[in-house]
Design a protein around this motif. Sequence first.
Motif, mmCIF file in Angstrom:
data_model
loop_
_atom_site.group_PDB
_atom_site.id
_atom_site.type_symbol
_atom_site.label_atom_id
_atom_site.label_comp_id
_atom_site.label_asym_id
_atom_site.label_seq_id
_atom_site.Cartn_x
_atom_site.Cartn_y
_atom_site.Cartn_z
ATOM 1 N N THR A 20 1.003 -1.079 -0.127
ATOM 2 C CA THR A 20 -0.013 0.039 0.051
ATOM 3 C C THR A 20 0.968 1.078 -0.233
ATOM 4 O OG1 THR A 20 -1.673 -1.199 1.316
ATOM 5 C CG2 THR A 20 -1.959 1.008 1.279
ATOM 6 N N ARG A 21 0.355 2.114 -0.934
ATOM 7 C CA ARG A 21 1.272 3.435 -0.903
ATOM 8 C C ARG A 21 0.792 4.414 0.006
ATOM 9 N NH1 ARG A 21 4.427 0.337 -2.335
ATOM 10 N NH2 ARG A 21 5.313 0.232 -4.332
ATOM 11 N N LEU A 22 1.941 5.096 0.893
ATOM 12 C CA LEU A 22 1.257 5.911 2.065
ATOM 13 C C LEU A 22 1.583 7.427 1.097
ATOM 14 C CD1 LEU A 22 2.803 4.489 5.096
ATOM 15 C CD2 LEU A 22 0.604 4.055 3.996
ATOM 16 N N SER A 23 0.594 8.182 1.025
ATOM 17 C CA SER A 23 0.518 9.429 0.148
ATOM 18 C C SER A 23 1.399 10.526 0.940
ATOM 19 C CB SER A 23 -0.535 9.845 -0.288
ATOM 20 O OG SER A 23 -1.669 10.018 0.559
ATOM 21 N N ALA A 49 10.057 2.210 1.825
ATOM 22 C CA ALA A 49 9.876 2.008 0.451
ATOM 23 C C ALA A 49 9.645 3.477 -0.162
ATOM 24 C CB ALA A 49 8.761 0.906 -0.260
ATOM 25 N N SER A 50 10.184 3.829 -1.445
ATOM 26 C CA SER A 50 9.853 5.041 -1.730
ATOM 27 C C SER A 50 8.378 5.214 -2.351
ATOM 28 C CB SER A 50 10.798 5.821 -2.689
ATOM 29 O OG SER A 50 10.439 6.958 -3.318
ATOM 30 N N ASN A 51 7.688 6.198 -2.131
ATOM 31 C CA ASN A 51 6.344 6.358 -2.862
ATOM 32 C C ASN A 51 6.474 7.134 -4.514
ATOM 33 O OD1 ASN A 51 3.567 6.434 -2.769
ATOM 34 N ND2 ASN A 51 3.563 8.520 -2.791
ATOM 35 N N LYS A 76 18.096 12.030 9.402
ATOM 36 C CA LYS A 76 17.458 13.170 8.639
ATOM 37 C C LYS A 76 16.077 12.818 8.410
ATOM 38 C CE LYS A 76 19.547 11.614 4.433
ATOM 39 N NZ LYS A 76 20.156 11.906 3.057
ATOM 40 N N ASP A 77 15.400 13.451 7.859
ATOM 41 C CA ASP A 77 14.011 13.361 7.640
ATOM 42 C C ASP A 77 14.021 12.315 6.342
ATOM 43 O OD1 ASP A 77 13.192 14.975 9.287
ATOM 44 O OD2 ASP A 77 12.359 16.472 7.826
ATOM 45 N N VAL A 78 12.972 11.278 6.573
ATOM 46 C CA VAL A 78 12.784 10.191 5.503
ATOM 47 C C VAL A 78 11.250 10.596 4.751
ATOM 48 C CG1 VAL A 78 12.722 8.022 4.560
ATOM 49 C CG2 VAL A 78 14.216 8.502 6.518
ATOM 50 N N SER A 79 11.354 11.331 3.547
ATOM 51 C CA SER A 79 10.025 11.518 2.847
ATOM 52 C C SER A 79 9.527 10.727 2.063
ATOM 53 C CB SER A 79 10.155 13.148 2.361
ATOM 54 O OG SER A 79 11.072 14.100 3.224
ATOM 55 N N ASN A 80 8.413 10.954 1.343
ATOM 56 C CA ASN A 80 7.597 10.369 0.400
ATOM 57 C C ASN A 80 7.822 8.740 0.816
ATOM 58 O OD1 ASN A 80 7.265 12.446 -1.460
ATOM 59 N ND2 ASN A 80 9.604 12.530 -1.778
ATOM 60 N N VAL A 81 7.463 8.336 1.845
ATOM 61 C CA VAL A 81 7.417 7.071 2.329
ATOM 62 C C VAL A 81 6.145 6.243 1.476
ATOM 63 C CG1 VAL A 81 7.020 5.372 4.235
ATOM 64 C CG2 VAL A 81 8.575 7.249 4.475
ATOM 65 N N GLY A 82 6.254 5.270 0.797
ATOM 66 C CA GLY A 82 5.531 4.464 0.026
ATOM 67 C C GLY A 82 4.867 3.253 0.804
ATOM 68 N N GLY A 83 5.725 2.834 1.786
ATOM 69 C CA GLY A 83 5.313 1.625 2.560
ATOM 70 C C GLY A 83 6.311 1.174 3.350
ATOM 71 N N TYR A 84 6.127 0.545 4.380
ATOM 72 C CA TYR A 84 7.466 0.183 5.481
ATOM 73 C C TYR A 84 7.121 -1.296 6.298
ATOM 74 C CZ TYR A 84 4.440 2.387 8.941
ATOM 75 O OH TYR A 84 3.428 2.774 9.791
ATOM 76 N N LEU A 100 9.533 -2.498 -3.324
ATOM 77 C CA LEU A 100 9.596 -3.453 -1.673
ATOM 78 C C LEU A 100 9.349 -4.875 -2.027
ATOM 79 C CD1 LEU A 100 9.788 -3.180 1.340
ATOM 80 C CD2 LEU A 100 7.312 -2.511 1.158
ATOM 81 N N ASP A 101 8.167 -5.145 -3.000
ATOM 82 C CA ASP A 101 7.802 -6.372 -3.206
ATOM 83 C C ASP A 101 9.230 -7.228 -3.752
ATOM 84 O OD1 ASP A 101 5.557 -5.061 -2.697
ATOM 85 O OD2 ASP A 101 4.509 -5.777 -4.401
ATOM 86 N N ASP A 102 9.829 -6.459 -4.614
ATOM 87 C CA ASP A 102 10.811 -7.441 -5.220
ATOM 88 C C ASP A 102 11.920 -7.442 -4.158
ATOM 89 O OD1 ASP A 102 9.670 -7.477 -7.799
ATOM 90 O OD2 ASP A 102 10.489 -5.474 -8.269
#
Length: 607
Positions: A20-23, A49-51, A76-84, A100-102
Amino acid sequence: MKRNSYFITLFTLAIALCSTRLSALEFKAGQYFFDNSKLQFNNVKLVVASNTSATCAIYEMTKLANKNWWQIELEKDVSNVGGYCFINSEAVAGDYNEELDDLLSSMSSLEMNFRHTKVRDTSGPEPANLTGWVFCPLNDDEISDGYWRPAQSYDINPSRTLPVVHINTQNSQTISSKDYYINGSFWLDNCALEQYAPLGTPGSPVPIEIKGRGNYTWDYMYKKPYKIKFAQKQSPLGLDRSRHFILLHNDDWSGRLRNETGFELSRLLGMPYTTRQLPVELVLNNEYMGLYFLCEKIRVENGRVEIMEQQDQDTNPDNATGGWLLEIGYDDKKPVVIEQFENDDLANNWFAFSSTSPESLSLVQKNYIHDFIHKADSCIFVADKTSTGWEQYLDLNTVARYYVIQEVTENVESFARSLIMYKDYGWDEKLKFGPVWDFDNSFYRDNDSCNHFIFDYDVPFSFLWIKELIKFPRFGQKIREVWKEFKDNNVLDKLVEHAMQWRATIEYAELYHDKPRWPFYSAAHNVNSPAQYLDKISRKVEWLDQQWSVVDGDVNLDGVVSGSDVTAIYNYILFGDNSFLDTSDVNHDGEITASDITFLYNIILKE
């Protein structure tokens, strides 16, 4: 540690949940923790994972020496998180040019466990800043969900302004199923509250079995409801003696007033039985779980639903007439399914009737209840609404009272799911509505309007029978009779007074102990929520009064003043028919005589 084969069998599910992508999620620079007490991971790492690109990063975590947590310090900040997710792996930390899946697929040769979180807790969004928070897995399954909680929430203890229920499961086993009980122990600390007696002690607790319960609240909320079964009948906090009780958390925007308000209204309107609940604080396996409500479970039993208890798999046709404890919903794996075809509602709707008692049905029992419900359904959908055939099957009094309760609380789902009914033993016994249950959706569909009947809302489900029942004059008469009782007995004032006392009882524990423990569930709460909820009820009552108030001279409560009202008074004077005794004294002189007929004729002539 489980071997790879087990991980691979669950891998597809894990990827589906995790991808799931976290916007909008961002990990701010700072500390984050992972609660390892349930999983006992050997080497915890955080995978992000990056978004915006097909990349991932694996971060090292460090085990804390003084508690079973792992820690990470983001510089530092980790931005544009798409999943973790959190993994138990020896994988090398760093950046990876893989989705992330791969990435996780490439690790399938490793021995690992896996933990992820969804986009948000369903009761409210994740806070923008999780710095200093702890990710807490829900259970010790190899693949499962979890939630974030503030680190300081681990230090919260009961307020002791309410009784405290202590439950310990055998070997501290996680309660992960609502289908199977696990063994445990129970003791209740009355916290020196004189109105309550303690039950059990720390050294001598009471044996119980416990499992999860509920539908939405079990599947989508991290603060779980539970069902308790004592080894022997008990009366905790003075509730009706039984082996069976429920622990509800009742988290809602109204300040936990919705269920209790509905229950109290049921009592004030004289429903035969209304479940009781009392506020407690729960400590589960030595962990503070917050504010809960110890509640009587609705079941066939003395002091609860008092009907004949029918045996499972009984083949005697007479015995099949009752007792029955039924509930409707949308589950088609039930003994009776009624299909409805309503021109003014969703096409081809159906309702499933489940039998709570008996639980296992013989063919004789199935055929009886199927036939009974379908005959009632046919009588309700008859074209001639002056017909009273439906009253051979449904108890007019309880159906009308149940309906008024749902309208006052604007419980739009009350005729769609969690509708409980019962029927006693006997061929002539009728189906009665109640006990009332589940007011979680009252004043939920339209927060600003209190000027609709519940069946007039645009909702994606149908309503069982009520849209047809209101077309019967006899049902309308009974509603007006119940509403007159509501007004004459000042039910609204009593209801508001009870709600305010309820809030005063639970407020300190909720605001200063439960809310810090479960900040997500309190996100929609504010100090004005209880007052706003009661204001909505008051406005709904005002609107209903315009619809249902008895017109002066409307003796038979059919909504109009006509010759039929004169006939009703004649029937009392000449034949002693007291069907409308409470409304026949139209001139209010304390007697029902010919002068009331004269008075009524004058009203009709003026109109």
